[in-house]
Design an enzyme around this catalytic site. Structure first.
Site, short mmCIF file in Angstrom:
data_model
loop_
_atom_site.label_atom_id
_atom_site.label_comp_id
_atom_site.label_asym_id
_atom_site.label_seq_id
_atom_site.Cartn_x
_atom_site.Cartn_y
_atom_site.Cartn_z
N LYS A 92 120.21 44.65 -31.43
CA LYS A 92 121.12 44.95 -30.32
C LYS A 92 122.43 45.57 -30.94
CE LYS A 92 122.11 44.95 -25.95
NZ LYS A 92 121.49 45.99 -25.04
N ASP A 141 111.27 35.34 -30.37
CA ASP A 141 110.72 34.45 -29.42
C ASP A 141 110.32 35.34 -28.20
OD1 ASP A 141 110.19 31.81 -28.41
OD2 ASP A 141 112.02 31.94 -27.60
N ASP A 189 106.26 36.47 -26.69
CA ASP A 189 105.84 36.13 -25.18
C ASP A 189 105.24 37.14 -24.55
OD1 ASP A 189 106.21 33.41 -26.00
OD2 ASP A 189 106.78 32.75 -23.84
N TYR A 216 119.28 30.56 -33.33
CA TYR A 216 118.70 29.26 -33.35
C TYR A 216 119.52 28.10 -34.26
CZ TYR A 216 114.58 30.03 -30.77
OH TYR A 216 113.65 30.45 -29.45
N ASP A 228 116.37 45.48 -25.32
CA ASP A 228 116.02 45.73 -23.98
C ASP A 228 114.99 46.65 -23.87
OD1 ASP A 228 118.13 47.49 -24.79
OD2 ASP A 228 119.05 47.40 -23.04
#
Ligand code: IPM
Ligand code: MN
Length: 374
Positions: A208, A264, A268, A160, A240
């Site tokens: 990751k 982020d 959700d 970000y 993942d």
């Protein structure tokens, strides 16, 4: 309140001091932001007067509405007010009318600017399924019943904010940088371990590391500091797989810690498990527990102004503010209990499936919760 005659070092007057002169800055923003902030403010006003908390409330512009008035999404007055406030309450920003503005003028810049200017690196996103909302979850009841997980998202670093970023001169390519320093990983890691110690003593770190160097470092640092928290069981998961596990068997998680971008996305997913993204509150804290509190949902321009928004995420964010920044755990719980009470009676906002006969508008839901609190 009566004037205290106790010396300033006494416990009683410390409590007295702690509970007075707190300044809360509300930044309603765009879309449904102002609507849900209104309900949050009702609840804050209610506990403020019933518990004599001495909180004063101010408001300032942020996002698209601030751009219209001041030419920038994060005006200097707003940033200054945020720096002096004891707690910041943020609604939502963004809308189609500002989508084509330059990167630095877009409403979202206000949110990112506040996070980075105030060093709010620790983002807590609890996903708790109310026992009255099992039917609203996207998963079967047995998969989500009693779900109570906490995503801790690093909020001021990673891709970000990483440099360099931009678009090539020809405009044929664009780039961002995912970067974390050991220091940044360590400070969010310590928040996560300390939080896990106060909960179920398990921590899952998501990265990751099979592809990204930045994740290899993340994993190393988290593993390294885990030695200071021998009572916490640490595990690592690739992002993942974590996304898959969240919809397969979310109850395996208690505290999850991850970087900015992964957090982020995963938050959700977690939100939907709780019935609606309109149920998820958040706290963004600096190292002194100064915080900005906001519902995880966005500005939802498509439903704005119609009374369709769910104010519960915003009201739960007020409860988080009282708990984390003002140390008022009981007042905070009383708000959470009132919400549960209202849900137990079958009242729902339009985003929540089930119990169609008791649908409430945004402000009706806020009023019901306030009624319960009294
Ligand atoms: C969030 C939001 C923000 C983010 C946007 C609005 C910049 O999606 O708080 O999750 O990506 O952090
Ligand atoms: Mn998001």
């Amino acid at each position: 309140p009566p004037r205290s005659t106790l010396s300033s070092s006494s416990a009683a007057s410390d409590v007295y001091k702690r509970q007075t002169n707190k300044q809360v800055l509300i930044l309603p923003g765009d879309g449904i932001g102002p609507e849900v902030c209104n309900e949050a403010e009702k609840v804050l006003n209610c506990v403020n007067s019933s518990h004599n908390l001495g909180i004063s409330i101010e408001k300032s512009g942020v996002g698209g509405v601030a751009y219209e008035e001041f030419g920038k999404p994060l005006p200097v007055v707003t940033l200054k007010a945020a720096k002096v406030a004891d707690g910041i309450f943020f609604g939502a920003v963004g809308g189609p009318e500002w989508d084509n503005l330059d990167y630095n003028l877009r409403p979202e810049r206000a949110l990112l600017g506040l996070r980075s200017e105030l060093d709010l690196f620790a983002n807590l996103r609890p996903a708790i399924l109310s026992k009255y909302l099992c039917d609203s979850s996207s998963l079967k009841t047995e998969k989500v019943e009693d779900l109570d997980l906490l995503i801790i998202r690093e909020l001021t670093g990673g891709i970000y904010f990483g440099e360099p970023r931009g678009t090539s001169d020809s405009g044929d390519s664009a780039f961002n940088t995912m970067i974390y320093s050991k220091k940044e990983i360590e400070r969010i890691g310590r928040v996560a371990f300390e939080t896990a110690q106060k909960r179920n003593k398990t921590l899952c770190s998501v990265d990751k590391a099979n592809v990204l160097e930045v994740s290899v470092l993340w994993r190393e640092v988290i593993t390294d500091i885990s030695k200071d928290y021998p009572d916490v069981e640490l595990s690592h998961m690739l992002v993942d797989n974590a996304a898959m596990q969240l919809v397969k068997d979310p109850k395996q998680f208690d505290v999850v810690v991850t970087g900015n971008l992964f957090g982020d996305i995963l938050s959700d997913i977690a939100a939907m498990l709780t019935g609606s993204i309109g149920m998820l509150p958040s706290a963004s804290l600096n190292s002194k527990n100064k915080g900005m509190y906001e519902p995880v949902h966005g500005s939802a321009p498509d439903i704005s102004g119609k009374g369709l928004a769910n104010p519960i995420a915003a009201i739960l964010s007020v409860a988080m503010m009282l708990k984390y920044s003002f140390d008022l755990n009981e007042v905070s719980s009383s708000i959470e209990n009132s919400i549960q009470g209202v849900l137990s009676e079958g009242y729902r906002t339009y985003d929540l499936e089930g119990a169609l006969e008791k649908k409430l508008s945004t402000s009706e839901m806020g009023n019901k919760i306030v009624e319960k609190l009294k």
